[in-house]
Design an enzyme around this catalytic site. Structure first.
Site, mmCIF file in Angstrom:
data_model
loop_
_atom_site.group_PDB
_atom_site.id
_atom_site.type_symbol
_atom_site.label_atom_id
_atom_site.label_comp_id
_atom_site.label_asym_id
_atom_site.label_seq_id
_atom_site.Cartn_x
_atom_site.Cartn_y
_atom_site.Cartn_z
ATOM 1 C CG ASP A 215 -6.611 -42.796 51.615
ATOM 2 O OD1 ASP A 215 -5.607 -42.782 52.697
ATOM 3 O OD2 ASP A 215 -6.800 -41.761 51.171
ATOM 4 C CB ILE A 216 -11.533 -41.083 51.339
ATOM 5 C CG1 ILE A 216 -12.487 -42.147 52.152
ATOM 6 C CG2 ILE A 216 -12.497 -39.881 50.602
ATOM 7 C CD1 ILE A 216 -13.303 -41.389 53.134
ATOM 8 C CG ASN A 223 -12.230 -32.887 56.457
ATOM 9 O OD1 ASN A 223 -13.640 -32.908 57.065
ATOM 10 N ND2 ASN A 223 -11.615 -33.868 56.851
ATOM 11 C CG ASP A 232 -16.888 -36.247 61.142
ATOM 12 O OD1 ASP A 232 -15.554 -36.576 60.942
ATOM 13 O OD2 ASP A 232 -17.161 -36.181 62.483
ATOM 14 C CD GLU A 258 -7.813 -39.839 54.382
ATOM 15 O OE1 GLU A 258 -6.634 -40.543 55.032
ATOM 16 O OE2 GLU A 258 -7.938 -39.981 52.993
HETATM 17 P P1 GH3 Z 1 -5.407 -38.379 49.022
HETATM 18 O O1 GH3 Z 1 -6.213 -38.481 47.811
HETATM 19 O O2 GH3 Z 1 -3.822 -38.423 48.735
HETATM 20 O O3 GH3 Z 1 -5.707 -39.431 49.988
HETATM 21 O O4 GH3 Z 1 -5.560 -37.138 49.812
HETATM 22 P P2 GH3 Z 1 -6.473 -36.458 51.289
HETATM 23 O O5 GH3 Z 1 -6.802 -35.399 51.159
HETATM 24 O O6 GH3 Z 1 -7.481 -37.724 51.251
HETATM 25 O O7 GH3 Z 1 -5.325 -37.258 52.183
HETATM 26 P P3 GH3 Z 1 -4.487 -36.543 53.327
HETATM 27 O O8 GH3 Z 1 -3.705 -37.506 54.053
HETATM 28 O O9 GH3 Z 1 -3.736 -35.395 52.689
HETATM 29 O O10 GH3 Z 1 -5.670 -36.049 54.255
HETATM 30 C C1 GH3 Z 1 -6.468 -36.569 54.953
HETATM 31 C C2 GH3 Z 1 -7.327 -35.776 55.804
HETATM 32 O O11 GH3 Z 1 -8.442 -36.212 56.415
HETATM 33 C C3 GH3 Z 1 -6.907 -34.955 57.022
HETATM 34 C C4 GH3 Z 1 -7.863 -34.837 57.824
HETATM 35 O O12 GH3 Z 1 -8.382 -33.552 57.709
HETATM 36 C C5 GH3 Z 1 -9.038 -35.822 57.302
HETATM 37 N N1 GH3 Z 1 -9.495 -36.553 58.657
HETATM 38 C C6 GH3 Z 1 -8.985 -37.531 59.187
HETATM 39 N N2 GH3 Z 1 -9.455 -38.114 60.129
HETATM 40 C C7 GH3 Z 1 -10.598 -37.531 59.978
HETATM 41 C C8 GH3 Z 1 -11.991 -37.462 60.615
HETATM 42 O O13 GH3 Z 1 -12.266 -38.280 61.868
HETATM 43 N N3 GH3 Z 1 -13.189 -36.655 60.468
HETATM 44 C C9 GH3 Z 1 -12.952 -35.890 59.683
HETATM 45 N N4 GH3 Z 1 -13.928 -34.885 59.412
HETATM 46 N N5 GH3 Z 1 -11.890 -35.697 58.818
HETATM 47 C C10 GH3 Z 1 -10.925 -36.394 59.054
HETATM 48 MG MG MG Z 2 -7.021 -39.784 51.499
HETATM 49 MG MG MG Z 3 -4.848 -41.082 53.895
#
Ligand code: GH3
Ligand code: MG
Ligand code: MG
Length: 341
Positions: A215-216, A223, A232, A258
């Site tokens: 997980d990122i 974002n 992306d 992500e």
């Molecule tokens: P953590 O370190 O705890 O994983 O924090 P995080 O911010 O990575 O995790 P969180 O689950 O809070 O947020 C994930 C975000 O990923 C939410 C959304 O804006 C973004 N996201 C999900 N799918 C996509 C996508 O296909 N493209 C883009 N640009 N953003 C995406």
């Molecule tokens: Mg994340």
């Molecule tokens: Mg996540």
């Protein structure tokens, strides 16, 4: 008699299916193909019965019939199998077409020999009548064989065209079904298929299998600060890094948002930990840059949960354990690997 009761050679199924699709005026789409393919193989008795009834009543299938039949009798699980089977049938059919061409060439050679014999007969003491007769024969045969060749060439061209159309449709559908369009690694569906496959292999061979859940870190912040397009770009960069650092037999898929999942066959959790840290290290060397200005926006980090498959457990619990490892890695400060046992 219903056509479906006849036994065909594998390559003949493809031809039969195409003939029916053309006859019914249906596009050779994967689903339409699958409906008739299973009809002719007779492996799905309910489907066969339903089609026989429809053909008896209305002579052919409509697109609507095909959609309904597909939904009712084939559905998602069959999809994958049909694709694989059909691809190999198409391969066989193309090979057969090439063999036909070869054979036609041989026939033409044979005809050349006939000509030689005729010309032999014309020498010596042949009468004018005999000569005329022989020439007429040769001319007739010439016309016949050239017509045959023309027709054959036409048929071959048509079959080849139809087959490449079917194959193209299949490849497209196959791709769409399994690949995440943004990152071009496998999608969730691909992962599910591969999860069943690799765990089954692990059970059979008693070789270890490790799952990584990636997980990122703080992706939302990234974002929010730079916008979705940069987001992306980050997703693509992470996916590319995973692909670059893993072996061909390893399974890489986007699990959602992500998050990525990786299946490492023949790998113990302790070795997988090294692989996972290698992925983190490789990603750390890559800077995200704005396309137009080349300005660097820094690096992204990932957290990884890893766990080894237990041959007696449900697939859900295998995935849940990797997820628990990931959760711990996040809580312990992110940018690290946690093995969950
Ligand atoms: P953590 O370190 O705890 O994983 O924090 P995080 O911010 O990575 O995790 P969180 O689950 O809070 O947020 C994930 C975000 O990923 C939410 C959304 O804006 C973004 N996201 C999900 N799918 C996509 C996508 O296909 N493209 C883009 N640009 N953003 C995406
Ligand atoms: Mg994340
Ligand atoms: Mg996540």
């Amino acid at each position: 008699m219903a056509e479906g009761t006849v036994q065909y050679q594998p390559y003949q199924y493809a031809q039969k299916v195409l003939e029916r699709l053309v006859h019914d005026g249906l596009t050779p789409s994967p689903n339409n193909y699958a409906v008739y393919y299973y009809y002719f193989t007779g492996t799905n008795p309910n489907l066969k019965m339903a089609i026989d009834t429809l053909i008896e009543n209305q002579k052919k299938l409509t697109q609507e019939n095909c959609n309904e039949l597909y939904q009712a009798h084939l559905g998602l699980e069959a999809e994958h199998k049909v694709m694989e089977e059909t691809s190999s049938v198409i391969e066989g059919e193309i090979k057969r077409v090439l063999e036909e061409i070869d054979k036609a060439a041989t026939d033409t050679k044979q005809y050349g020999k006939t000509l030689d014999t005729f010309s032999g007969q014309l020498t010596g003491s042949a009468s004018l009548e005999q000569i005329r007769g022989a020439v007429t024969k040769v001319m007739t045969e010439t016309r016949t064989i050239s017509k045959q060749n023309e027709r054959l060439a036409g048929q071959l061209a048509q079959t080849t065209q139809q087959l490449s159309e079917v194959r193209y449709n299949f490849e497209q559908a196959h791709k769409e079904l399994q690949i995440d369009p943004l990152t071009e690694v496998g999608n969730r569906k691909y992962f599910d298929t591969q999860l069943s496959k690799t765990t089954a292999e692990a059970r059979e061979s008693a070789a270890p299998l490790t799952l990584l859940m990636v997980d990122i870190d703080h992706f939302k912040k990234f974002n929010d600060a730079y916008g979705h397009q940069i987001g992306d770009q980050v997703l693509r960069l992470v996916a590319r890094t995973l692909v670059e650092n893993l072996k061909g037999r390893d399974v890489i898929a986007r699990y959602g948002g992500e998050e990525f999942v990786i299946l490492l066959p023949q790998t113990r959790a302790t070795d997988a930990e090294k692989v996972a840290n290698q992925l983190r290290a490789s990603l750390a060397t890559k800077h995200i840059r704005k396309r137009n200005t080349n300005e660097t926006l820094g690096v992204v980090t990932i957290s990884i949960g890893a766990t080894e498959y237990r041959t007696d457990e449900e697939l859900d619990s295998f995935v849940a354990r990797a997820d628990a490892g990931l959760y711990k890695a996040k809580n312990a400060g992110r940018n690290q690997v946690v093995i969950e046992v």
